[in-house]
Design a protein around this motif. Structure first.
Motif, PDB file in Angstrom:
ATOM      1  N   ALA A 160      43.689  43.451  49.896  1.00 52.69           N
ATOM      2  CA  ALA A 160      42.786  42.291  49.871  1.00 52.69           C
ATOM      3  C   ALA A 160      42.897  41.552  51.192  1.00 52.69           C
ATOM      4  CB  ALA A 160      43.150  41.349  48.726  1.00 52.69           C
ATOM      5  N   VAL A 161      41.753  41.216  51.755  1.00 55.20           N
ATOM      6  CA  VAL A 161      41.718  40.352  52.930  1.00 55.20           C
ATOM      7  C   VAL A 161      41.643  38.918  52.403  1.00 55.20           C
ATOM      8  CG1 VAL A 161      40.435  39.710  55.006  1.00 55.20           C
ATOM      9  CG2 VAL A 161      40.504  42.111  54.282  1.00 55.20           C
ATOM     10  N   ALA A 162      42.636  38.111  52.764  1.00 54.87           N
ATOM     11  CA  ALA A 162      42.663  36.730  52.253  1.00 54.87           C
ATOM     12  C   ALA A 162      41.750  35.851  53.100  1.00 54.87           C
ATOM     13  CB  ALA A 162      44.090  36.193  52.301  1.00 54.87           C
ATOM     14  N   MET A 163      40.880  35.115  52.419  1.00 54.17           N
ATOM     15  CA  MET A 163      39.921  34.259  53.146  1.00 54.17           C
ATOM     16  C   MET A 163      39.917  32.849  52.567  1.00 54.17           C
ATOM     17  SD  MET A 163      36.988  37.094  53.411  1.00 54.17           S
ATOM     18  CE  MET A 163      37.671  37.862  51.947  1.00 54.17           C
ATOM     19  N   ARG A 164      39.994  31.882  53.478  1.00 56.33           N
ATOM     20  CA  ARG A 164      40.106  30.490  53.043  1.00 56.33           C
ATOM     21  C   ARG A 164      38.844  30.028  52.319  1.00 56.33           C
ATOM     22  NH1 ARG A 164      44.043  27.787  54.451  1.00 56.33           N
ATOM     23  NH2 ARG A 164      44.391  28.842  56.430  1.00 56.33           N
ATOM     24  N   GLY A 165      39.083  29.431  51.144  1.00 55.89           N
ATOM     25  CA  GLY A 165      37.954  28.895  50.387  1.00 55.89           C
ATOM     26  C   GLY A 165      37.102  29.976  49.741  1.00 55.89           C
ATOM     27  N   GLY A 192      51.305  48.680  37.640  1.00 52.40           N
ATOM     28  CA  GLY A 192      52.152  49.552  38.477  1.00 52.40           C
ATOM     29  C   GLY A 192      51.519  49.875  39.822  1.00 52.40           C
ATOM     30  N   TYR A 193      50.573  49.053  40.268  1.00 52.63           N
ATOM     31  CA  TYR A 193      49.972  49.249  41.590  1.00 52.63           C
ATOM     32  C   TYR A 193      50.735  48.399  42.614  1.00 52.63           C
ATOM     33  CZ  TYR A 193      45.937  50.475  38.589  1.00 52.63           C
ATOM     34  OH  TYR A 193      45.116  50.994  37.631  1.00 52.63           O
ATOM     35  N   GLN A 194      50.480  48.657  43.889  1.00 57.16           N
ATOM     36  CA  GLN A 194      51.130  47.865  44.940  1.00 57.16           C
ATOM     37  C   GLN A 194      50.087  47.006  45.646  1.00 57.16           C
ATOM     38  OE1 GLN A 194      53.482  50.373  47.477  1.00 57.16           O
ATOM     39  NE2 GLN A 194      54.627  51.217  45.759  1.00 57.16           N
ATOM     40  N   MET A 195      50.291  45.712  45.616  1.00 59.99           N
ATOM     41  CA  MET A 195      49.347  44.771  46.228  1.00 59.99           C
ATOM     42  C   MET A 195      49.666  44.584  47.703  1.00 59.99           C
ATOM     43  SD  MET A 195      46.770  42.955  45.335  1.00 59.99           S
ATOM     44  CE  MET A 195      45.783  42.439  46.740  1.00 59.99           C
ATOM     45  N   ARG A 196      48.608  44.582  48.533  1.00 57.00           N
ATOM     46  CA  ARG A 196      48.780  44.336  49.971  1.00 57.00           C
ATOM     47  C   ARG A 196      47.769  43.290  50.414  1.00 57.00           C
ATOM     48  NH1 ARG A 196      52.632  46.859  49.299  1.00 57.00           N
ATOM     49  NH2 ARG A 196      53.274  48.879  50.084  1.00 57.00           N
ATOM     50  N   PHE A 197      48.252  42.196  50.955  1.00 59.37           N
ATOM     51  CA  PHE A 197      47.336  41.189  51.513  1.00 59.37           C
ATOM     52  C   PHE A 197      47.238  41.381  53.017  1.00 59.37           C
ATOM     53  CE2 PHE A 197      48.725  39.293  47.529  1.00 59.37           C
ATOM     54  CZ  PHE A 197      47.496  38.952  46.988  1.00 59.37           C
ATOM     55  N   ILE A 198      46.022  41.299  53.518  1.00 60.55           N
ATOM     56  CA  ILE A 198      45.770  41.544  54.945  1.00 60.55           C
ATOM     57  C   ILE A 198      45.266  40.256  55.585  1.00 60.55           C
ATOM     58  CG2 ILE A 198      44.486  42.971  56.591  1.00 60.55           C
ATOM     59  CD1 ILE A 198      43.903  44.955  54.378  1.00 60.55           C
ATOM     60  N   GLU A 199      45.854  39.864  56.692  1.00 59.83           N
ATOM     61  CA  GLU A 199      45.275  38.748  57.451  1.00 59.83           C
ATOM     62  C   GLU A 199      43.950  39.204  58.048  1.00 59.83           C
ATOM     63  OE1 GLU A 199      49.202  36.264  59.026  1.00 59.83           O
ATOM     64  OE2 GLU A 199      48.140  37.577  60.414  1.00 59.83           O
ATOM     65  N   GLN A 200      42.973  38.326  57.965  1.00 60.03           N
ATOM     66  CA  GLN A 200      41.655  38.691  58.499  1.00 60.03           C
ATOM     67  C   GLN A 200      41.719  38.813  60.020  1.00 60.03           C
ATOM     68  OE1 GLN A 200      38.428  36.179  57.262  1.00 60.03           O
ATOM     69  NE2 GLN A 200      36.899  37.416  58.323  1.00 60.03           N
ATOM     70  N   MET A 201      41.132  39.864  60.520  1.00 61.29           N
ATOM     71  CA  MET A 201      41.139  40.111  61.968  1.00 61.29           C
ATOM     72  C   MET A 201      39.733  39.950  62.539  1.00 61.29           C
ATOM     73  SD  MET A 201      43.640  43.414  62.198  1.00 61.29           S
ATOM     74  CE  MET A 201      42.870  44.369  60.912  1.00 61.29           C
TER      75      MET A 201
END
Ligand code: SAM
Ligand code: SF4
Length: 333
Positions: free
Chosen positions: A166-171, A188-197
């Motif tokens: 998931a790309v985390a986005m403000r608001g 049983g999944y692995q969550m990955r947060f991505i900073e938006q580039m």
């Protein structure tokens, strides 16, 4: 033995080849593609499957051990199962490559079993929200139900561990950090947060607006006890165990905590251009070589020359930083 050309000027040994199979996509995520008017690659510039397999074979013979298929949406390529089958059976000095895929999951109900049987090891699936209205706004398509079905299909087919990006986005979706993680913990999944580039087609990215990895961790820590895992090697994600495991959550802090020093990735675009970095300003024209009379040694030499141009970092925080001309969908994420 690893070909010396996979080692760049800074001693980074490249093991991971990311291949974009198409720049087309069935979604229009706001951080990646424009709503309309996408300047599609010309069909005749796109590498054929034989051409992709040849470049990958040379790379694997040089010492590449991981191949990640991406796009655009890689499952839109009609012969994607055949591509996986052929890539998974390449042989290099370090054995067969591990082939994985990054996808929006929409075609996984139809393809997951065949991909698994062809040799696909695992999938990373993009899911930025669990709310239907938000999903529609964010991807500009009303497809949350289909995406969730695709995720379940990957799991059922044994494409494990399923990783959710998931790309985390403000608001937009930054209030769903805990909900998305809980969704993964429960299954049983692995969550990955991505900073938006800064890779959106509209060039609207704003450093001061982006949600940072630290903010994501702060939210997670309010709900769980997180224990940082040790050495991550060349992996982009820093991983934390949730309440002592076995569940975990990862944060890809490409902007605020760049991992360029250990980067082992090189990218081949769907139109046959090799990029040493997502943010590279230069590309090496591999298509011209494979369509000319170049032998395998010449292709290996071009890969080596491309990596020699790789800079130490992406310099996103540098005032002189220039966003690449191509959006993420055309580079291959
Ligand atoms: N269509 C597939 C998908 O969405 O997973 C594969 C291609 S997509 C370009 C690969 C990854 O890049 C996805 O996880 C997506 O969230 C991520 N991505 C796209 N644009 C991004 C941006 N501006 N910043 C950070 N990640 C981005
Ligand atoms: Fe398509 Fe993936 Fe880009 Fe979304 S992030 S528009 S699914 S390529």
């Amino acid at each position: 033995m690893t070909h010396p050309g996979l080692t760049d000027r800074f001693g980074r040994v490249h093991r991971d080849l990311r291949i974009s199979l198409t720049d087309r996509c069935s979604l229009r995520c706001t951080y990646c593609m424009p709503a309309e008017g996408v300047p599609w690659l010309q069909r005749d510039t796109m590498l054929s499957t034989d051409e992709i397999v040849r470049v990958a074979r040379v790379a694997v013979e040089m010492g590449i051990t991981e191949i990640r298929l991406t796009g655009g949406e890689p499952l839109l390529r009609a012969d994607v199962v055949d591509v996986v089958d052929r890539l998974a059976h390449l042989e290099g000095p370090l054995g067969r490559p591990e082939v994985s895929l990054t996808t929006n999951a929409l075609r996984l109900p139809a393809l997951a079993d065949a991909l698994h049987d062809a040799g696909l090891a695992r999938v990373n699936i993009s899911l930025d929200t669990l709310r239907r209205d938000r999903f529609h706004a964010l991807t500009r398509r009303d497809k949350l139900t289909e995406t969730l079905a695709g995720i379940a299909a990957a799991d059922a087919a044994g494409l494990a561990p399923v990783k959710i990006n998931a790309v985390a986005m403000r608001g937009v979706n930054d209030d769903e950090v805990v909900d998305l993680t809980q969704f993964c913990v429960d299954r049983g999944y692995q969550m990955r947060f991505i900073e938006q580039m800064p890779l959106d087609a509209g060039h609207t990215w704003d450093r001061h607006q982006m949600v940072t990895g630290e903010e994501i961790l702060a939210q997670l820590r309010r709900r769980w006890r997180l224990t940082e895992r040790g050495d991550r090697g060349a992996a982009p994600a820093q991983v934390w165990d949730i309440d002592d495991g076995p569940s975990s959550v990862g944060v890809i802090a490409s902007v605020t905590a760049p991992f360029c020093g250990t980067c082992d990735r090189v990218r081949l675009t769907a139109d046959g251009q090799l990029r040493a970095c997502l943010f590279a300003r230069q590309e090496s024209d591999i298509r011209a070589l494979v369509r000319g009379d170049a032998d395998d040694e010449a292709i290996a030499a071009a890969v080596a020359a491309c990596l020699q141009l790789k800079r130490p970092g992406h310099d996103i925080d540098d005032p002189g930083f220039l966003q690449p001309d191509r959006p993420m969908s055309a580079i291959g994420g």
